[in-house]
Scaffold this motif. Structure first.
Motif, PDB file in Angstrom:
ATOM      1  N   THR A  59       0.848  -1.105  -0.301  1.00 40.33           N
ATOM      2  CA  THR A  59      -0.311  -0.348   0.160  1.00 40.33           C
ATOM      3  C   THR A  59       0.861   1.116  -0.695  1.00 40.33           C
ATOM      4  O   THR A  59       0.330   2.447  -0.997  1.00 40.33           O
ATOM      5  N   ILE A  67       1.223   4.559  -3.097  1.00 39.67           N
ATOM      6  CA  ILE A  67       1.267   5.903  -2.138  1.00 39.67           C
ATOM      7  C   ILE A  67       2.015   6.232  -3.289  1.00 39.67           C
ATOM      8  O   ILE A  67       2.695   7.881  -3.348  1.00 39.67           O
ATOM      9  N   ARG A 116      -4.998  13.728   0.231  1.00 39.07           N
ATOM     10  CA  ARG A 116      -5.257  12.676   0.815  1.00 39.07           C
ATOM     11  C   ARG A 116      -5.642  11.351   0.002  1.00 39.07           C
ATOM     12  O   ARG A 116      -5.183  11.364  -1.117  1.00 39.07           O
ATOM     13  N   VAL A 117      -5.255  10.258   0.665  1.00 38.44           N
ATOM     14  CA  VAL A 117      -5.156   8.823   0.602  1.00 38.44           C
ATOM     15  C   VAL A 117      -6.274   7.970   1.050  1.00 38.44           C
ATOM     16  O   VAL A 117      -6.442   7.926   1.698  1.00 38.44           O
ATOM     17  N   VAL A 158      -8.323   4.407   0.630  1.00 38.80           N
ATOM     18  CA  VAL A 158      -7.985   3.119   0.275  1.00 38.80           C
ATOM     19  C   VAL A 158      -9.811   2.009   0.766  1.00 38.80           C
ATOM     20  O   VAL A 158     -10.432   2.251   1.768  1.00 38.80           O
ATOM     21  N   GLY A 178      -4.443  -0.513   5.632  1.00 40.35           N
ATOM     22  CA  GLY A 178      -4.581   0.580   4.695  1.00 40.35           C
ATOM     23  C   GLY A 178      -4.408   2.307   5.969  1.00 40.35           C
ATOM     24  O   GLY A 178      -3.334   3.010   5.978  1.00 40.35           O
ATOM     25  N   ALA A 219      -3.592   5.703   5.553  1.00 34.43           N
ATOM     26  CA  ALA A 219      -4.829   5.945   4.684  1.00 34.43           C
ATOM     27  C   ALA A 219      -5.515   6.371   4.968  1.00 34.43           C
ATOM     28  O   ALA A 219      -5.967   5.726   6.219  1.00 34.43           O
ATOM     29  N   THR A 220      -6.988   7.103   4.550  1.00 32.40           N
ATOM     30  CA  THR A 220      -8.349   6.952   5.070  1.00 32.40           C
ATOM     31  C   THR A 220      -8.421   5.484   4.496  1.00 32.40           C
ATOM     32  O   THR A 220      -8.890   5.156   3.083  1.00 32.40           O
ATOM     33  N   THR A 221      -9.543   5.285   5.011  1.00 36.63           N
ATOM     34  CA  THR A 221     -10.054   3.486   4.952  1.00 36.63           C
ATOM     35  C   THR A 221     -11.744   3.723   4.824  1.00 36.63           C
ATOM     36  O   THR A 221     -12.092   4.265   5.319  1.00 36.63           O
TER      37      THR A 221
END
Length: 226
Positions: A151, A155, A168-169, A171, A182, A187-189
């Motif tokens: 992951t 990114i 922002r990322v 998943v 994630g 990351a934001t999940t």
């Protein structure tokens, strides 16, 4: 730029068991294990991790060294092509095509993958679904057996593609591993209960958003744009 990284199996598609059948055939062909996949759960694991786990259960883990991977996975991929072509139960999961298409049309979003599939296997599945053209980059099981690391690789590739201009990322996945790894990758999940885990189970892992399905896409789109 906002980056959305999708898992493949159970999130975008249901491969109708094609992946498991291909792996079983490859294990029989390469290692003479006729029952290699019995009792093994694939959910959220990387392809190399799954193979190593199976061989470990049979006391032959040492056969799957890094040097052995290039000889095993071409066998698996040849069977996967056949199984995907013949898989009558293969389907794109509800909302997946619409959501990916929506994100692809908006210049503020970059769509990629964070999947335990090896790269060529992921694209075989996505091409069978008619989704392959949407995904130009990602992190794969062929990058790392560790889902957090793959992951992070996805990114890093997103940053390279956008010269570091990543706001922002996200998943998106259907298993607890998607959520846990994630988060570890920063990351934001988003968890979707379209695979083998219920919405209640996924909520227990504290994703930033949980939905029963990607259909309708509006709750997910609102979350991405909020």
């Amino acid at each position: 730029m906002r980056v959305v990284l999708f898992d493949v199996d159970g999130t975008l598609i249901d491969n109708g068991g094609a992946g498991g059948r291909a792996l079983r055939r490859a294990l029989a062909d390469r290692y003479s294990l006729t029952d290699g996949t019995d009792g093994v759960r694939f959910d959220g694991k990387t392809d190399p991790q799954i193979v190593r786990e199976i061989l470990s259960q049979h006391g032959t883990e040492g056969l799957f060294s890094p040097d052995a991977m290039p000889s095993f996975f071409p066998i698996y991929l040849s069977f996967l092509r056949e199984e995907l072509s013949d898989s009558k139960e293969f389907r794109v999961l509800p909302g997946a095509r619409e959501l990916v298409g929506f994100l692809d049309r908006h210049q503020d979003f970059l769509v990629g993958l964070a999947t335990g599939n090896i790269q060529e296997g992921a694209h075989l599945k996505l091409d069978r679904a008619g989704l392959g053209s949407f995904f130009s980059f990602g992190g794969f099981g062929s990058d790392s057996e560790d889902r957090t690391e793959l992951t992070r690789t996805a990114i890093e590739r997103a940053h390279d593609l956008n010269k570091g201009q990543v706001e922002r990322v996200f998943v998106v996945g259907d298993t607890p591993r998607d959520i846990v790894h994630g988060k570890e990758a920063g990351a934001t999940t988003v968890a979707v209960a379209s695979g083998n885990y219920s919405q209640d189970t996924l909520e227990g892992y504290k994703p930033d958003l949980v939905v029963k399905s990607l259909d309708p896409i509006n709750p997910v789109v609102d979350f991405f744009t909020g």
